[in-house]
Each structure stands twice: as structure tokens, then as C-alpha cells.
Write an enzyme that holds these catalytic residues in place. Structure first.
Site, mmCIF file in Angstrom:
data_model
loop_
_atom_site.group_PDB
_atom_site.id
_atom_site.type_symbol
_atom_site.label_atom_id
_atom_site.label_comp_id
_atom_site.label_asym_id
_atom_site.label_seq_id
_atom_site.Cartn_x
_atom_site.Cartn_y
_atom_site.Cartn_z
ATOM 1 N N CYS A 208 67.379 -50.395 28.090
ATOM 2 C CA CYS A 208 67.596 -50.438 26.642
ATOM 3 C C CYS A 208 68.530 -49.337 26.151
ATOM 4 C CB CYS A 208 66.257 -50.349 25.914
ATOM 5 S SG CYS A 208 65.122 -51.712 26.302
ATOM 6 N N CYS A 231 61.380 -45.885 19.051
ATOM 7 C CA CYS A 231 60.538 -46.465 20.098
ATOM 8 C C CYS A 231 59.093 -46.642 19.665
ATOM 9 C CB CYS A 231 60.589 -45.601 21.358
ATOM 10 S SG CYS A 231 59.882 -43.950 21.150
#
Length: 248
Positions: A208, A231
Site C-alpha cells: 500500500c 491507517c
């Protein structure tokens, strides 16, 4: 010291925020480590692009302060190598690699592909839940977040309260710019993360994270093409956490 409830910690966080409004990062760190939370504070570090600065500051005060790295199982190999080398160079004596629960992984992400269609779920499984458990025995934590990393962090305070646990979170580098971080690294001859020279300015899990183009903010390479910007460690899934009384 309050017993951990958010209500008990709010006044303390507000007091510290006011006390350190114009204080140097080194002063903030020295006092929270040695006076306010001795033996009850941990540094959470990604060992990413800017991590060496805060790690060096803490090492100058107390090399035994616990340093927590979330070893998600998807970090770049370069990050793990950098973590080992930097921790050795700085003499950090209590480095804790925190991994996701094996049972949870077997049940929820057996193939390691959850990030492909449920990035929030993957972050919760591999970061938020393990960190919450790792910090259970501490009253406060230190982060290396900066306001200029992204628009979502522009109003981040120096001291805030984690609304889930009621614990204090210290962001001593909140006001630091990229130039100031660079100057500190150069002054103390701190090694850069090996991926920085390849264009990675904010470094998380490998699947990611992408390179950052000229003119983009440092976190533009995280979850590229997605609405996701945090996150979950510093974001509650709905709103960015801006100050005392709010949650992670």
C-alpha cells in the site's frame, strides 16, 4: 496519576498541551520521559523516512524507553534492515516488534490478501488491534507525526488524549518541517531510510506504499488512488483526531 479513563486524562493532556505550546521537542521528551510518565511511556515508531530524528532524541535521554514497531508482516525488507541497523547504532535496548495475532490472521486473512479489497480491515487487523494491546501497560505514548505531512494532520496538537483508552499521546515533532528534520539528521549524521532516495517519502506496508512525485505531499504515496489517508492508529474510522478528548 489517573486510572486510565478518558475523563481523568483530559485535564492532564490539556495541561501538558498548554505547558509545552512553545517548548522545544527535546524538552518535551525529557520531561514526559523522566518526570510525567517515568517507566510508563513508550515510543511508537514506523522506522520510516523521518523516524531517525525522534529515535535519536529519545536515545539521548533514555535508551531503555520501550520502542514499538508494528511488524505487520507486510513491511518492506528495507524497513526491517533499517530498524535493526538504526536500533543498534542508537543503542536502543528495548525494541519491541509487535505482530498481529496469529489466530486472527488465520481466521481473517489466511491468504494475506485482505488489503486488496478491505484496506481498513487489514490496517485494523495488522496495526490498530496489535498496537492497542502493546500499549495496554503504558499511560502515554510518543509519536513522530508532523503537521506538514498531509492536510489531514494540519491541526494536530503537541499533546492529545486517546479517546479509546484515555491515555496521553505526545507529538513532539508536530511543528517540524521537512527542512528542519533534514538539518537535524545531517547535524547528527543519522542514516536515511534506504527507500527515501528511491522516492518513498512516507513508508508503510509494501503493498500500500508507492513513490511520491514532485509537488505531492509526503503521504501521497500511501493508499494511492483511495480515499483512505490514515491507517487507523491515529484515525477512528470517521474523523481525524485533532485534540484532547478525542480518540486515536
Amino acid at each position: 496519576m489517573p486510572d486510565g479513563g478518558a475523563r481523568g486524562f483530559d485535564p492532564l493532556a490539556r495541561l501538558l498541551a498548554a505547558q509545552y505550546q512553545h517548548a522545544a521537542a527535546e524538552q518535551i521528551l525529557r520531561e514526559v520521559i523522566t518526570a510525567h510518565f517515568p517507566g510508563r511511556i513508550a515510543l511508537v515508531s514506523s522506522f520510516g523516512a523521518d523516524s531517525a530524528v525522534l529515535l535519536h532524541m529519545v536515545a539521548q535521554i533514555d535508551r531503555s524507553v520501550p520502542v514499538i514497531l508494528l511488524e505487520t508482516g507486510m513491511l518492506f525488507a528495507e524497513t526491517l534492515d533499517y530498524q535493526r541497523d538504526l536500533a543498534r547504532q542508537l543503542g536502543l535496548s528495548d525494541l519491541r516488534l509487535v505482530r498481529p495475532d496469529a489466530t486472527d490472521l488465520a481466521l481473517l486473512d489466511r491468504e494475506g490478501r485482505l488489503h486488496e479489497d478491505n484496506k481498513d480491515g487489514c490496517c485494523h487487523l495488522r496495526k490498530t488491534m496489535p498496537l492497542r494491546q502493546a500499549l495496554a501497560g503504558f499511560d502515554a505514548s510518543i509519536t513522530g507525526r508532523k503537521r506538514d505531512q498531509a492536510a489531514s494532520r494540519a491541526d494536530m496538537p503537541l499533546v492529545e488524549t486517546d479517546g479509546r483508552s484515555g491515555k496521553v499521546k505526545i507529538n513532539p515533532l508536530a511543528t517540524w518541517t521537512a527542512e528542519r528534520l533534514r538539518d537535524y539528521r545531517e547535524a547528527h549524521d543519522l542514516p536515511p531510510h534506504p527507500l527515501v532516495e528511491k522516492g518513498y517519502l512516507s513508508i508503510g506496508c509494501a503493498p500500500c506504499t508507492s513513490r511520491v512525485d514532485a509537488g505531492e505531499d509526503a503521504r501521497a504515496g500511501r493508499w494511492r488512488g483511495e480515499e483512505k489517508v490514515e491507517c487507523g492508529i491515529h484515525f477512528d474510522g470517521k474523523t481525524f483526531i485533532r485534540g484532547p478528548g478525542a480518540g486515536i
